[in-house]
Design a protein around this motif. Structure first.
Motif, PDB file in Angstrom:
ATOM      1  N   ALA A  40      47.659  38.583  40.040  1.00 41.54           N
ATOM      2  CA  ALA A  40      47.945  39.716  39.160  1.00 41.54           C
ATOM      3  C   ALA A  40      48.955  40.667  39.786  1.00 41.54           C
ATOM      4  CB  ALA A  40      46.646  40.461  38.842  1.00 41.54           C
ATOM      5  N   ILE A  41      48.817  40.926  41.083  1.00 42.68           N
ATOM      6  CA  ILE A  41      49.766  41.804  41.782  1.00 42.68           C
ATOM      7  C   ILE A  41      51.174  41.219  41.711  1.00 42.68           C
ATOM      8  CG2 ILE A  41      50.451  42.709  44.042  1.00 42.68           C
ATOM      9  CD1 ILE A  41      47.462  42.935  44.717  1.00 42.68           C
ATOM     10  N   ALA A  42      51.275  39.920  41.968  1.00 39.92           N
ATOM     11  CA  ALA A  42      52.591  39.270  41.954  1.00 39.92           C
ATOM     12  C   ALA A  42      53.247  39.398  40.580  1.00 39.92           C
ATOM     13  CB  ALA A  42      52.447  37.794  42.340  1.00 39.92           C
ATOM     14  N   TRP A  43      52.472  39.176  39.519  1.00 36.70           N
ATOM     15  CA  TRP A  43      53.054  39.275  38.179  1.00 36.70           C
ATOM     16  C   TRP A  43      53.431  40.721  37.838  1.00 36.70           C
ATOM     17  CZ3 TRP A  43      55.590  36.184  35.340  1.00 36.70           C
ATOM     18  CH2 TRP A  43      55.836  36.491  33.999  1.00 36.70           C
ATOM     19  N   ASN A  44      52.627  41.674  38.276  1.00 41.88           N
ATOM     20  CA  ASN A  44      52.975  43.084  38.079  1.00 41.88           C
ATOM     21  C   ASN A  44      54.327  43.405  38.707  1.00 41.88           C
ATOM     22  OD1 ASN A  44      50.867  44.004  36.538  1.00 41.88           O
ATOM     23  ND2 ASN A  44      49.814  45.068  38.185  1.00 41.88           N
ATOM     24  N   LEU A  83      45.450  40.468  35.434  1.00 40.43           N
ATOM     25  CA  LEU A  83      44.215  40.361  36.222  1.00 40.43           C
ATOM     26  C   LEU A  83      43.296  39.288  35.659  1.00 40.43           C
ATOM     27  CD1 LEU A  83      42.383  41.391  38.470  1.00 40.43           C
ATOM     28  CD2 LEU A  83      41.540  43.134  36.882  1.00 40.43           C
ATOM     29  N   PHE A  84      43.108  39.285  34.349  1.00 36.97           N
ATOM     30  CA  PHE A  84      42.228  38.285  33.742  1.00 36.97           C
ATOM     31  C   PHE A  84      42.799  36.880  33.939  1.00 36.97           C
ATOM     32  CE2 PHE A  84      41.357  41.860  30.525  1.00 36.97           C
ATOM     33  CZ  PHE A  84      40.456  42.448  31.400  1.00 36.97           C
ATOM     34  N   GLY A  85      44.110  36.742  33.766  1.00 33.76           N
ATOM     35  CA  GLY A  85      44.739  35.442  33.975  1.00 33.76           C
ATOM     36  C   GLY A  85      44.590  34.964  35.399  1.00 33.76           C
ATOM     37  N   GLY A  86      44.767  35.880  36.358  1.00 32.25           N
ATOM     38  CA  GLY A  86      44.605  35.513  37.761  1.00 32.25           C
ATOM     39  C   GLY A  86      43.205  35.024  38.070  1.00 32.25           C
ATOM     40  N   LEU A  87      42.199  35.728  37.572  1.00 29.84           N
ATOM     41  CA  LEU A  87      40.810  35.314  37.817  1.00 29.84           C
ATOM     42  C   LEU A  87      40.515  33.951  37.196  1.00 29.84           C
ATOM     43  CD1 LEU A  87      38.849  38.651  37.240  1.00 29.84           C
ATOM     44  CD2 LEU A  87      39.203  37.459  39.410  1.00 29.84           C
ATOM     45  N   VAL A  88      41.007  33.737  35.986  1.00 29.37           N
ATOM     46  CA  VAL A  88      40.770  32.453  35.313  1.00 29.37           C
ATOM     47  C   VAL A  88      41.475  31.326  36.062  1.00 29.37           C
ATOM     48  CG1 VAL A  88      41.311  31.112  33.238  1.00 29.37           C
ATOM     49  CG2 VAL A  88      40.322  33.398  33.035  1.00 29.37           C
ATOM     50  N   GLY A  89      42.729  31.535  36.470  1.00 27.09           N
ATOM     51  CA  GLY A  89      43.472  30.492  37.172  1.00 27.09           C
ATOM     52  C   GLY A  89      42.806  30.057  38.459  1.00 27.09           C
ATOM     53  N   ALA A  90      42.376  31.035  39.267  1.00 29.21           N
ATOM     54  CA  ALA A  90      41.723  30.687  40.529  1.00 29.21           C
ATOM     55  C   ALA A  90      40.370  30.037  40.296  1.00 29.21           C
ATOM     56  CB  ALA A  90      41.566  31.947  41.387  1.00 29.21           C
ATOM     57  N   THR A  91      39.636  30.497  39.285  1.00 28.91           N
ATOM     58  CA  THR A  91      38.312  29.928  38.996  1.00 28.91           C
ATOM     59  C   THR A  91      38.416  28.469  38.567  1.00 28.91           C
ATOM     60  OG1 THR A  91      37.484  32.104  38.334  1.00 28.91           O
ATOM     61  CG2 THR A  91      36.233  30.187  37.594  1.00 28.91           C
ATOM     62  N   LEU A  92      39.472  28.127  37.839  1.00 31.17           N
ATOM     63  CA  LEU A  92      39.638  26.750  37.362  1.00 31.17           C
ATOM     64  C   LEU A  92      39.722  25.751  38.508  1.00 31.17           C
ATOM     65  CD1 LEU A  92      42.181  27.244  34.424  1.00 31.17           C
ATOM     66  CD2 LEU A  92      39.796  26.515  34.234  1.00 31.17           C
ATOM     67  N   LEU A  93      40.258  26.151  39.645  1.00 33.82           N
ATOM     68  CA  LEU A  93      40.420  25.235  40.774  1.00 33.82           C
ATOM     69  C   LEU A  93      39.240  25.257  41.737  1.00 33.82           C
ATOM     70  CD1 LEU A  93      44.192  25.571  41.797  1.00 33.82           C
ATOM     71  CD2 LEU A  93      43.108  23.921  40.269  1.00 33.82           C
ATOM     72  N   ALA A  94      38.338  26.201  41.558  1.00 34.66           N
ATOM     73  CA  ALA A  94      37.232  26.350  42.500  1.00 34.66           C
ATOM     74  C   ALA A  94      36.078  25.426  42.139  1.00 34.66           C
ATOM     75  CB  ALA A  94      36.753  27.796  42.509  1.00 34.66           C
ATOM     76  N   PHE A 118      49.302  36.078  30.759  1.00 36.58           N
ATOM     77  CA  PHE A 118      48.031  35.441  31.129  1.00 36.58           C
ATOM     78  C   PHE A 118      48.266  34.102  31.832  1.00 36.58           C
ATOM     79  CE2 PHE A 118      44.079  33.195  30.615  1.00 36.58           C
ATOM     80  CZ  PHE A 118      43.089  34.161  30.637  1.00 36.58           C
ATOM     81  N   PRO A 119      49.026  33.161  31.244  1.00 34.05           N
ATOM     82  CA  PRO A 119      49.225  31.882  31.942  1.00 34.05           C
ATOM     83  C   PRO A 119      50.068  32.000  33.210  1.00 34.05           C
ATOM     84  CG  PRO A 119      50.525  31.962  29.919  1.00 34.05           C
ATOM     85  CD  PRO A 119      49.611  33.145  29.883  1.00 34.05           C
ATOM     86  N   ALA A 120      51.040  32.922  33.236  1.00 34.82           N
ATOM     87  CA  ALA A 120      51.871  33.066  34.432  1.00 34.82           C
ATOM     88  C   ALA A 120      51.048  33.567  35.609  1.00 34.82           C
ATOM     89  CB  ALA A 120      53.044  34.006  34.156  1.00 34.82           C
ATOM     90  N   ALA A 121      50.228  34.593  35.382  1.00 34.85           N
ATOM     91  CA  ALA A 121      49.368  35.095  36.451  1.00 34.85           C
ATOM     92  C   ALA A 121      48.356  34.039  36.876  1.00 34.85           C
ATOM     93  CB  ALA A 121      48.652  36.362  35.986  1.00 34.85           C
ATOM     94  N   ALA A 122      47.853  33.262  35.911  1.00 34.99           N
ATOM     95  CA  ALA A 122      46.917  32.183  36.233  1.00 34.99           C
ATOM     96  C   ALA A 122      47.571  31.140  37.135  1.00 34.99           C
ATOM     97  CB  ALA A 122      46.407  31.532  34.951  1.00 34.99           C
ATOM     98  N   LEU A 123      48.816  30.778  36.827  1.00 36.92           N
ATOM     99  CA  LEU A 123      49.529  29.785  37.636  1.00 36.92           C
ATOM    100  C   LEU A 123      49.760  30.287  39.060  1.00 36.92           C
ATOM    101  CD1 LEU A 123      51.006  27.079  37.819  1.00 36.92           C
ATOM    102  CD2 LEU A 123      53.060  28.228  36.952  1.00 36.92           C
ATOM    103  N   ILE A 124      50.187  31.533  39.182  1.00 39.48           N
ATOM    104  CA  ILE A 124      50.399  32.110  40.514  1.00 39.48           C
ATOM    105  C   ILE A 124      49.088  32.121  41.295  1.00 39.48           C
ATOM    106  CG2 ILE A 124      51.058  34.190  41.784  1.00 39.48           C
ATOM    107  CD1 ILE A 124      52.910  34.870  39.426  1.00 39.48           C
TER     108      ILE A 124
END
Length: 335
Positions: free
Chosen positions: A91-95, A111-122, A316-322
């Motif tokens: 989220a910080i990076a996308w901001n 922020l929501f995208g970042g949390l979802v992206g990291a959770t998907l890989l965990a 959302f998808p960009a922050a998730a990817l990062i």
């Protein structure tokens, strides 16, 4: 220090860093209209926004609980803190990317995208897609529509009520009124955006085993989150302020008052009644577009608006990817 404590402190540190970037990235939400109409000087507007954000943060407990408890199910143990750490960094990076290009994207959806992206890989992480759809995606679609419609209707009402007024006197009066509407907007921004950081900090404390209740917000979390958001706001985000205040439409004091009044009302309703974490950026930007459309449709610079909407869609998808890439890098540190 124990590994758990180090991990919790790392998450809290990046959460507060996000809070600061949220402040200078989203300062435009509260003050761009007041600055562009010369209702307030830039520094006066920033100071007002900082105080309003600080006050509003203390009324955002409902939003904080939604962010901390209802969007993702984290894996067990210290690995869960790695997910949160990576999500917030995304989220910080996308901001920072959108700030550099002067695009008023949503820090909330980053922020929501970042949390979802990291959770998907965990391993063991679960995204609660029903709650994401209900609490994030649906408000993401509806809040701009509501802001656009209400902005248009309120501006029409103002034009009708003051149709016989003298423009000079009206502008002076609405400049004073904008002080109140800008303050209301700042408090609403604090209710929404500081609350999201509080939710992350509480999530880290609960996951790390440092508190038993996943919805309780300690007093120091309120104060720290509020202070960081206020400090970031006072630092200012001039690139985005110029986009919102000057590039979408040519704002006058009545238009600025209408946009801020509509946006703050929508923020209050969602924070205090629905406890829904909506985007302050989407709300104020769409309200400005609705206000501008009362002049004529061509008064809105739709090419600029189009670029902003594209940024909304890809946030959302960009922050998730990062966050996915970041999680792969930091996962060994949280093993």
């Amino acid at each position: 220090m124990s590994p758990e404590l180090i991990a919790v402190l790392a998450v809290i540190a990046v959460a507060l860093a996000f809070d600061y970037t949220n402040g200078f990235h989203d300062a435009a939400n509260a003050i761009a209209t007041s600055v562009s109409t010369r209702a307030l000087t830039p520094r006066m507007a920033l100071a007002l926004a900082a105080v309003g954000n600080f006050v509003g943060a203390h009324f955002g407990a409902g939003v904080a609980k939604t962010v901390g408890d209802n969007l993702v199910t984290l894996p067990t143990g210290i690995a869960s803190l790695g997910v949160v750490f990576a999500g917030v960094l995304g989220a910080i990076a996308w901001n920072l990317i959108t700030w550099y290009f002067g695009l008023p994207s949503s820090s909330s959806h980053a922020l929501f995208g970042g949390l979802v992206g990291a959770t998907l890989l965990a391993t063991g992480g679960i995204v609660q897609w029903v709650n994401i759809a209900e609490k994030v995606l649906l408000p993401m679609v509806l809040s701009p529509i509501v802001g656009l419609t209400l902005g248009y209707l309120l501006m029409l009402a103002i034009l009708w009520l003051f149709r016989n007024g003298q423009p000079g006197k009206l502008n002076r009066g609405f400049r004073w009124a904008q002080t109140a509407s800008a303050a209301a907007m700042s408090v609403g921004h604090g209710m929404q955006d500081a609350a999201k950081t509080m939710g992350i900090v509480v999530l880290a404390l609960y996951t790390g085993g440092f508190q038993d209740d996943k919805t309780h917000i300690p007093g120091w979390v309120f104060w720290t989150s509020a202070a960081m958001l206020a400090a970031g706001t006072y630092a200012g985000g001039w690139r985005i302020i110029r986009t919102l205040g000057r590039k979408i439409i040519d704002l006058g004091p009545p238009e600025g008052f209408a946009a801020e009044t509509v946006a703050s009302s929508v923020l209050y309703f969602n924070a205090l009644v629905l406890h829904a974490p909506i985007s302050t950026t989407h709300t104020i930007t769409s309200a400005i577009m609705g206000v501008g459309a009362t002049k004529r449709l061509s008064a809105v610079r739709w090419n600029v608006a189009g670029n902003i909407v594209v940024a909304w869609i890809i946030t959302f998808p960009a922050a998730a990817l990062i966050a996915c890439v970041t999680y792969l890098l930091v996962r060994p540190l949280f093993g």
